[in-house]
Design an enzyme around this catalytic site. Structure first.
Site, PDB file in Angstrom:
ATOM      1  CG  ASP A   1      -2.011  -1.060   1.105  1.00 38.68           C
ATOM      2  OD1 ASP A   1      -2.055  -1.734   0.050  1.00 38.68           O
ATOM      3  OD2 ASP A   1      -2.806  -1.217   2.050  1.00 38.68           O
TER       4      ASP A   1
ATOM      5  CG  PHE B   1       5.366   7.954  -0.667  1.00 44.72           C
ATOM      6  CD1 PHE B   1       5.696   9.048  -1.470  1.00 44.72           C
ATOM      7  CD2 PHE B   1       4.039   7.771  -0.316  1.00 44.72           C
ATOM      8  CE1 PHE B   1       4.723   9.927  -1.898  1.00 44.72           C
ATOM      9  CE2 PHE B   1       3.065   8.652  -0.740  1.00 44.72           C
ATOM     10  CZ  PHE B   1       3.400   9.734  -1.539  1.00 44.72           C
TER      11      PHE B   1
ATOM     12  CE1 TYR C   1      -2.180  -2.599   7.027  1.00 45.78           C
ATOM     13  CE2 TYR C   1      -3.839  -0.998   7.622  1.00 45.78           C
ATOM     14  CZ  TYR C   1      -2.544  -1.295   7.247  1.00 45.78           C
ATOM     15  OH  TYR C   1      -1.625  -0.297   7.105  1.00 45.78           O
TER      16      TYR C   1
END
Lengths: 702, 593
Positions: free
Chosen positions: B238, B242, B513
């Site tokens: 996810d 970055f 999660y």
């Protein structure tokens, strides 16, 4: 001497610890007030009440399902399927056959809770209660707490068990307050009463066999049935931690089987938490009063039968006073287990495979069970008669009414300062309280010529000495069942008092010996010896009966009545255990079997009483005390059980039993003096004074 | 057609001037500076910028959802400190000899406060909260170096050993385990080793379908560059916008399409690591070896405690011909989990399959952009009517599974049918591609939403675990309940949001999660409260048979449970590797052990 050095440390910490202990116990002592639920029943229609709208709040995580679906869920569960396969492999039977067996077991066990039957009971019990009882009092704050708890987590109701009435009464109260009706674990004995058994089944009872030790399949069906109801939030689960009705009105040491079952889903993460709700049901007069005394004396318990129940209708003409039902603070298993049980140890094993609980878990469950029973005890409501019975039993020859009144008032003060939950009528003169108590219990005690004495049933015609003894024992045991209700309040200081009057050893050691000895007779939480000792010291100091200058425990000038009363309170137990010891040393034959033990002790004692007139202890005739004494001796390794063929034989270590007898005997010397004097409490004071003069101050540590 | 932004954040250094990442990225929040959620003057939520599919759109239902869920109000703002206060940054304590030697190598470095602060944290709540509040920093790196290639790293590590300097490797900075925090007790000079300049694909081997890549490369750049040659790795965590390849290796990362491509440990063929003892690498690229314990597994998950991953050879695949999203609505979470379990049992999981609980389903709905056509609205209304009224689903119970299929068109359609058939046996109803895709958008914007929450007194965090199938439901229920209870006990005034989703399926279990957020108005120390609750939630996870982490790692946040998780002997084994490889604790971030 290890113990004494240990106790040395304890005494230094005593002041602090006592303070802490007190603080811990204090919150429990804030008790709610009561409301009489019969009052409304006397003023409005029972029929309307039985037919009114009933819409209880349910557990928020409830999976709605009918009683029948429940059976299917259980039969198809992984847990049961696993055991079925296991049993099938072991026995060589086809799994289908075992499955069928399981289904039969479940059929025999399962409840068929339906609201119409509950409504019927609501109607019938309203009528019955109004006739039998003056009041049925319930703490409504407890009801509110319960209502909250029911919504949050699965709830387990744990009432005390003194009467057959208990579980009908519970369901009646929950119906009255529009709370979810419980499913109740009941003994199979009820199934003897065909019709009634089925009625009870339809009011939520499910039936379990009294013993099914090695039967894996039975255990699996049973435990899965209970767990399924708990997990699904089907209904609150109710059972009696004591396992059976206490015939003596003392709390019985808890049985762990069902508690293990209802706690396990929490450890396995199947539910977030389980709330245990201790409930104390106190009867002013127990319906089964004289039945119990006879049962304890070996007259077999009448088999439950419907016709027997109908005969019991004559009970309806009597006054049984009030019932108090106290719903205690729900106890969160999660909070209790915090830091005691590591749940992740359950991670490495499939959850559907049955496993013996780990040691850590076992001791947690055991500890929890004891704490719950103590919480039940704490909130038992005591009536003035309980105090009077305690005094009368120490004066079997009878007492002047005025002396009884005076001592009852004194004892009331003592009980209150020990935080007894005493229901003493407000604003009533003491004489009135005493006389109305005597009136309610006229079957047990009577006043004649200003003297109060126990009533002994006199059969018509000539009476053998044994019969006379039996009748006397019935009345003593009936009376003792009231005294027993207050024992939990006085037990710890009373053991300390006995220990103090017992000079040969240090007080703590002696206390600890008694504590261990009596741990089948009373509710003493495992491992709490030191804490109990401290509580005892604290309470005796608080009421000024003893002082604790430096490391000693010394009786004060005003402490004598208290200490002698306490000594007298435990006297029957000390004597009883001693008789058992004597029997085992002097009389018991080589191949004494467990089955023979009780009748043998009983006849040994009868002979002792009738022919020598030596002992006045009637309570040792009670099978309850005999069993507890034997259990204590077994625990202390003075007696061993050996299984020979089908018989369990008792092997007596006479040396060990003799030395226990010796320790108890030193108390008895004092008690003998006590017994032979006219005023026992005074005589004890004299003995104690003598001892003090001789410089034999009972010292706690030397 | 991906939900990802087109732009890249990787920039080359020109001569010695360091081009700072913070110019295009927020210094005190998630992601790109130009992309953020805000409530406009009308009180409507919108997402700024141009990078995402949601960018520039108005989200009419978000405000209601936000206010109702948290008891928050758009009128109660808790704005962040606008700029970094340089005086709050402790002065750099430099090792002069090291700096001198480093200068000689020509490797660029900096000790500017902004560069150092940017690399002093990951994205844990307490880290971002402190930045927003303008709190004083206890310890930040004293300098930052930007090696350009493997041999630069070798030089830096040699110098660090020579001068006893502490090195902390820095990849994408997306850690959520306090792994990038400098140990406050570290007295040596701390150097942040920023791998962002090592971002090249060195070669592609089409015969063996592997690519040799420098470890500093950022996920989205790696995919974009490989796509240009017709390939992909298929590794899409996810955070892939970055996070870096080296970071994935160091934390045992997992991508959402692992069902087709595998997790990072399945993808790597060869790893090159520079340690204080020298360079570790294998001598060949055989696809599997029986040469004792796999040394890659000392590196995978080592969290920067042993050295710097500089180059990785990893598997590549041709870009799939066809991709299709999908979604299934279930009447409740139990049914959804049962379906996922069955899909896993039949080993027919699509590239991605995720089950969102009801809270997350509603959250997803709150992110629906304004619909322009009345007709779409009407269709939406009809669908809702069909599901809730006709099929009898309770809107407060229903959950949705989002799916992503990949492969050649025919197979995808066949696969899709198989999965929908299984779903139907658990009461699942196909709910369209749109809902599916929206689910995955949520994944990329959720971190931006946390910043919006923090503007209005709401703190939020996520955490994950892996758990055997039979315990999934119990774990989810108990953890949520524990969070609710802990919040109450710790004085949180508002009902917290607790939500979970099953994000990965395995043969023997699943990855779960959690999202957890609450309105902190009235709390003296919201971060502390938050941390205590998260701590309790983790204890609950462990007690319910969940793992310490599925892919986030341990860092310093979860160190205390390592012994319990892998036994003290296990910790000892790891410690002895650390002691051998790095006896002077040059890689001194103190993660893991």
């Amino acid at each position: 001497r290890e113990l004494s050095s240990e106790s040395n440390i304890h005494i230094y910490c005593l002041n602090i610890l006592v303070f802490v202990t007190l603080q811990q116990r204090d919150p429990m002592l804030k008790r709610d007030g009561f409301e009489d639920i019969l009052e409304e029943r006397r003023n409005s229609s029972d029929l309307k009440y039985a037919l009114r709208c009933y819409a209880p709040v349910l557990y928020k995580g409830v999976t709605p399902c009918k009683a029948n679906m429940l059976k299917n869920i259980v039969l198809q569960s992984d847990q049961l399927r696993y055991v079925i396969n296991q049993v099938s492999q072991e026995s060589g039977e086809a799994p289908d056959i075992i499955q069928e067996e399981a289904s039969v077991i479940l059929e025999e066990m399962a409840h068929r809770l339906q609201i119409s039957t509950v409504r019927f009971f609501a109607f019938a019990l309203s009528k019955a209660f109004k006739t039998l009882f003056q009041h049925v009092c319930v703490n409504e704050e407890g009801i509110q707490r319960l209502q909250q708890a029911i919504q949050e987590h699965p709830v387990v109701l744990l009432p005390s068990h003194r009467s057959y009435m208990d579980f009908l009464l519970m369901s009646y109260i929950l119906y009255t307050y529009d709370l979810a009706l419980p499913v109740i674990a009941a003994g199979m004995d009820f199934m003897g009463m065909k019709f009634v058994g089925e009625m009870l089944r339809m009011s939520g009872a499910f039936f379990i066999r009294r013993s099914f030790g090695g039967d894996k399949l039975y255990w699996a069906v049973f435990s899965e049935y209970v767990k399924t109801m708990l997990r699904n939030g089907f209904a609150p689960i109710e059972f009696f931690l004591e396992g059976t009705r206490s015939r003596t009105c003392k709390s019985l040491t808890p049985k762990l089987g069902l508690l293990n079952i209802v706690i396990e889903p929490f450890f396995k993460g199947e539910v977030f938490d389980v709330n245990l709700v201790p409930i104390s049901i106190s009867y002013e007069r127990i319906l089964e009063e004289s039945l119990y005394a006879r049962e304890l004396l070996g007259v077999p318990k009448p088999k439950e039968s419907t016709s027997g129940l109908l005969k019991a209708r004559r009970i309806l003409s009597e006054d049984y006073g009030s019932i108090h039902v106290y719903f205690g603070q729900p106890v969160s298993v999660r909070s209790l287990a915090q830091g005691k049980v590591n749940r992740s140890t359950y991670n490495l094993f499939p959850r559907h495979i049955p496993r013996k609980p780990m040691e850590e878990t076992q001791s947690f469950v055991n500890d929890t069970a004891y704490r719950i029973v103590r919480l039940q005890e704490d909130n038992m409501v005591l009536k003035p008669w309980v105090l009077m019975a305690s005094l009368l039993l120490q004066n079997l020859e009878g007492m002047e009414l005025s002396v009884l009144t005076e001592q009852t008032v004194w004892l009331r003060g003592l009980a209150l300062s020990y935080a007894a939950f005493l229901d003493w009528p407000d604003h009533a003169p003491t004489a009135k309280v005493v006389s109305s108590s005597l009136a309610l219990h006229r079957g047990l005690a009577c006043v004649s010529g200003g003297r109060v004495s126990l009533v002994v049933g006199e059969p018509l015609g000539p009476v053998t000495p044994e019969e006379a003894l039996f009748n006397r024992a019935v009345s003593v045991l009936s009376c003792a069942s009231y005294r027993n209700q207050v024992l939990h309040v006085f037990l710890r200081p009373a053991m300390l008092a006995v220990a103090m009057l017992h000079l040969s050893d240090e007080v703590y050691n002696c206390f600890s010996f008694l504590w261990d000895m009596f741990s089948n007779d009373f509710i003493l939480c495992p491992g709490d010896t030191v804490q109990d000792f401290e509580e005892a010291c604290y309470l005796l100091v608080k009421t000024g009966a003893v002082q604790m200058p430096q490391q000693d425990i010394v009786m004060t000038d005003i402490g004598q009545p208290t200490l002698s009363f306490f000594n007298g309170l435990l006297e029957p137990f000390l004597q009883g255990y001693q008789v058992v010891c004597r029997y085992l040393c002097e009389e018991a034959s080589e191949g004494l079997t467990e089955k023979q033990y009780i009748p043998a002790v009983r006849s040994f004692h009868s002979v002792l009483c009738v022919f020598t007139g030596n002992l006045r202890c009637y309570e040792v005739l009670s099978s309850d005390m005999q069993k507890n004494a034997l259990a204590a001796l077994l625990r202390m390794d003075a007696v061993r059980k050996v299984k020979v063929a089908d018989q369990v034989t008792l092997i007596v270590n006479k040396m060990a039993v003799n030395s226990i007898d010796d320790i108890l005997g030193k108390n008895r010397m004092i008690s003998h003096i006590n017994q032979t004097q006219i005023s026992p409490s005074l005589s004890l004071v004299a003995v104690a004074e003598d001892l003090c003069r001789d410089g034999l101050t009972p010292s706690y540590i030397r | 057609d991906t939900v990802l932004a087109a732009a890249t954040i990787t920039m080359k250094l020109t001569s010695t001037v360091c081009f700072p990442r913070q110019e295009i990225m927020k210094w005190n929040g998630w992601g790109y500076s130009d992309s953020k959620f805000l409530f406009n003057k009308k009180g409507q939520a919108e997402f700024t910028g141009k990078r995402y599919r949601l960018s520039g759109m108005v989200l009419p239902s978000l405000q209601d959802w936000f206010e109702n869920t948290f008891g928050a109000s758009v009128n109660h703002k808790s704005p962040a400190t606008p700029a970094l206060n340089a005086s709050a940054v402790p002065p750099a304590s430099l090792n002069e000899a090291f700096v001198e030697d480093l200068k000689a190598t020509g490797i660029p470095f900096s000790h500017e406060a902004e560069d150092r602060v940017f690399r002093a944290h990951g994205h844990c709540l307490h880290e971002i909260f402190a930045l927003r509040e303008g709190k004083k920093f206890e310890r930040v790196p004293d300098m930052v170096v930007w090696p350009n290639c493997h041999s630069d790293v070798v030089k830096i590590v040699e110098l660090a050993c020579k001068h006893n300097v502490c090195l902390i490797p820095y990849g994408g900075g997306t850690s959520v385990t306090s792994a990038l925090e400098c140990p406050p007790e570290e007295t040596r000079c701390i150097v942040s080793l920023d791998t962002s300049q090592m971002n090249r694909i060195l070669w592609i081997d089409e015969k063996n379908l592997v690519a040799h890549v420098e470890a500093g490369i950022i996920g989205q750049d790696l995919e974009r560059l490989l796509n240009e040659s017709g390939y992909c790795t298929g590794h899409e965590p996810d955070s892939m916008e970055f996070s870096s390849l080296g970071g994935w290796v160091a934390t045992r990362a997992s991508g959402m399409k692992k069902n087709v491509y595998g997790n990072i440990e399945d993808l790597v063929i060869h790893i090159k690591v520079v340690t204080p003892r020298g360079v570790i690498e294998k001598s060949c690229q055989g696809p599997r070896m029986s040469t004792g314990p796999d040394i890659h597994h000392f590196i995978l998950g080592s969290e920067g405690t042993l050295g710097v991953v500089t180059e990785v050879t990893m598997k590549i695949r041709p870009i799939p011909e066809y991709q299709k999203y999908g979604s299934v609505v279930f009447p409740n979470f139990e049914a959804g989990v049962a379906c996922l379990r069955e899909v896993a049992k039949q080993r027919c999981a699509p590239a991605s399959i995720r089950l969102m609980d009801n809270e997350q389903f509603q959250f997803g709905h709150a992110l629906k952009p304004q619909v322009s056509s009345i007709f779409t609205n009407f269709v939406e209304g009809l669908k809702k009517f069909y599901i809730t009224k006709f099929k009898g689903f309770d809107p407060h119970q229903l959950v949705v599974a989002t799916l992503l299929f990949e492969g050649d068109r025919e197979r995808v359609l066949q696969h899709e049918k198989q999965v929908y058939d299984i779903a139907a046996t658990f009461g699942g109803l196909a709910a369209g591609e749109d809902n599916g895709q929206r689910g995955y958008i949520l994944t990329f914007v959720i971190a931006y939403l946390r910043d919006l929450g923090m503007d209005y007194y709401v703190v939020a965090e996520s955490f994950e675990t892996s758990v055997p199938w039979d315990r999934v439901l119990d774990l989810c229920r108990n953890v949520k309940e524990r969070i609710n209870r802990e919040c109450k006990e710790r004085g949180v005034q508002f009902q917290p949001l607790t939500s979970c989703r099953v994000t990965q399926t395995y043969d023997a279990g699943a990855c779960v999660y959690f999202y957890f957020a609450f309105n902190y108005r009235g709390l003296a120390d919201p971060v502390h409260t938050y941390e205590r609750v998260e701590h309790a939630a983790r204890e609950e996870i462990l007690a319910n048979g969940g793992s310490l982490s599925h892919h986030h790692g341990v860092g310093k946040l979860r160190k205390e449970w390592m012994k319990e998780s892998i036994s003290s002997l296990g910790v000892g084994m790891l410690q002895s590797v650390k002691d051998y490889v790095d006896p002077d604790n040059i890689f001194g971030n103190r993660n893991l052990l």
